[in-house]
Design a protein around this motif. Structure first.
Motif, PDB file in Angstrom:
ATOM      1  N   ASP A   1       1.092  13.811   2.573  1.00 25.35           N
ATOM      2  CA  ASP A   1       0.467  14.954   3.236  1.00 25.35           C
ATOM      3  C   ASP A   1      -0.388  14.416   4.379  1.00 25.35           C
ATOM      4  N   LEU A   2       0.110  14.548   5.633  1.00 27.41           N
ATOM      5  CA  LEU A   2      -0.593  13.980   6.782  1.00 27.41           C
ATOM      6  C   LEU A   2      -1.982  14.560   6.992  1.00 27.41           C
ATOM      7  N   GLY A   3      -2.279  15.698   6.393  1.00 27.03           N
ATOM      8  CA  GLY A   3      -3.601  16.294   6.513  1.00 27.03           C
ATOM      9  C   GLY A   3      -4.651  15.566   5.693  1.00 27.03           C
ATOM     10  N   LYS A   4      -4.202  14.709   4.784  1.00 25.40           N
ATOM     11  CA  LYS A   4      -5.123  13.953   3.938  1.00 25.40           C
ATOM     12  C   LYS A   4      -4.930  12.477   4.254  1.00 25.40           C
ATOM     13  N   GLY A   5      -5.997  11.728   4.271  1.00 26.32           N
ATOM     14  CA  GLY A   5      -5.907  10.325   4.661  1.00 26.32           C
ATOM     15  C   GLY A   5      -5.918   9.348   3.517  1.00 26.32           C
ATOM     16  N   GLU A   6      -5.558   9.781   2.309  1.00 22.32           N
ATOM     17  CA  GLU A   6      -5.673   8.896   1.159  1.00 22.32           C
ATOM     18  C   GLU A   6      -4.692   7.738   1.232  1.00 22.32           C
ATOM     19  N   ILE A   7      -5.237   6.536   1.137  1.00 25.70           N
ATOM     20  CA  ILE A   7      -4.441   5.317   1.101  1.00 25.70           C
ATOM     21  C   ILE A   7      -4.871   4.530  -0.123  1.00 25.70           C
ATOM     22  N   GLN A   8      -3.883   4.037  -0.855  1.00 25.72           N
ATOM     23  CA  GLN A   8      -4.156   3.202  -2.023  1.00 25.72           C
ATOM     24  C   GLN A   8      -3.485   1.849  -1.848  1.00 25.72           C
ATOM     25  N   GLU A   9      -4.157   0.808  -2.343  1.00 23.28           N
ATOM     26  CA  GLU A   9      -3.662  -0.554  -2.251  1.00 23.28           C
ATOM     27  C   GLU A   9      -3.326  -1.073  -3.642  1.00 23.28           C
ATOM     28  N   VAL A  10      -2.211  -1.792  -3.737  1.00 18.39           N
ATOM     29  CA  VAL A  10      -1.869  -2.492  -4.971  1.00 18.39           C
ATOM     30  C   VAL A  10      -2.726  -3.755  -4.998  1.00 18.39           C
ATOM     31  N   ARG A  11      -3.620  -3.853  -5.984  1.00 18.96           N
ATOM     32  CA  ARG A  11      -4.494  -5.023  -6.064  1.00 18.96           C
ATOM     33  C   ARG A  11      -4.159  -5.921  -7.230  1.00 18.96           C
ATOM     34  N   SER A  12      -3.355  -5.414  -8.158  1.00 18.37           N
ATOM     35  CA  SER A  12      -2.973  -6.214  -9.318  1.00 18.37           C
ATOM     36  C   SER A  12      -1.569  -5.813  -9.725  1.00 18.37           C
ATOM     37  N   MET A  13      -0.752  -6.814 -10.055  1.00 21.53           N
ATOM     38  CA  MET A  13       0.600  -6.552 -10.534  1.00 21.53           C
ATOM     39  C   MET A  13       0.880  -7.557 -11.653  1.00 21.53           C
TER      40      MET A  13
ATOM     41  N   MET B   1       0.833  -1.205   0.000  1.00 30.35           N
ATOM     42  CA  MET B   1       0.000   0.000   0.000  1.00 30.35           C
ATOM     43  C   MET B   1       0.864   1.249   0.000  1.00 30.35           C
ATOM     44  N   VAL B   2       0.232   2.379  -0.312  1.00 33.08           N
ATOM     45  CA  VAL B   2       0.887   3.682  -0.215  1.00 33.08           C
ATOM     46  C   VAL B   2      -0.079   4.658   0.443  1.00 33.08           C
ATOM     47  N   ARG B   3       0.490   5.573   1.238  1.00 32.61           N
ATOM     48  CA  ARG B   3      -0.305   6.613   1.885  1.00 32.61           C
ATOM     49  C   ARG B   3       0.227   7.961   1.459  1.00 32.61           C
TER      50      ARG B   3
END
Length: 138
Positions: A113-125, A108-110
């Motif tokens: 910018d700590l003010g934003k909570g966006e997290i993305q997950e690698v679901r396919s490689m 995953m990546v976050r």
């Protein structure tokens, strides 16, 4: 340079409910080792929506494609324990930076910018190309 202990602790707390206890921050180099030469789909962790697909051509260059959109090439840098992307279409010249981490064996990546909570997950490689025109030589 690595992320300081206090910043790592803040990152753990700020991730998302339920993620902080079992996550493990990884270095940008470890992240790049996992995705180098691959095409990766990133999904927003809360909604599960596909954010986009990125092909990691080499350790310094990637190509990003939003579903239904064109290709945008990016320069990759790794300052302060983050992985940053400066894309050809960024008019402000400011890279977008992420903290890579693992959670229950998932990559995953976050957003840095700590003010934003966006997290993305690698679901396919995959090893498939995005077939973008004029790809830089890797």
């Amino acid at each position: 340079m690595t992320i300081g202990r206090t910043l790592r602790r803040a990152l753990c707390v700020a991730l998302a409910p339920g993620l902080a206890s079992a996550q493990s921050v990884i270095s940008p180099e470890t992240f790049l080792d996992a995705v180098l030469g691959k095409t990766v789909q990133f999904h927003e962790i809360r909604s599960g929506d596909l954010v986009g697909t990125e092909q990691f051509l080499n350790r310094k260059t990637s190509v990003w494609r939003v579903e239904g959109g064109g290709c945008v090439y990016g320069q990759i840098t790794t300052p302060n324990g983050q992985i940053c992307f400066l894309y050809d279409d960024d008019t402000d010249g400011i890279p977008v930076c992420w903290w890579p981490f693992e959670y229950q064996g998932r990559l995953m990546v976050r957003l840095a910018d700590l003010g934003k909570g966006e997290i993305q997950e690698v679901r396919s490689m995959t090893n498939h190309s995005l077939n973008c025109p004029s790809a830089p030589i890797s």
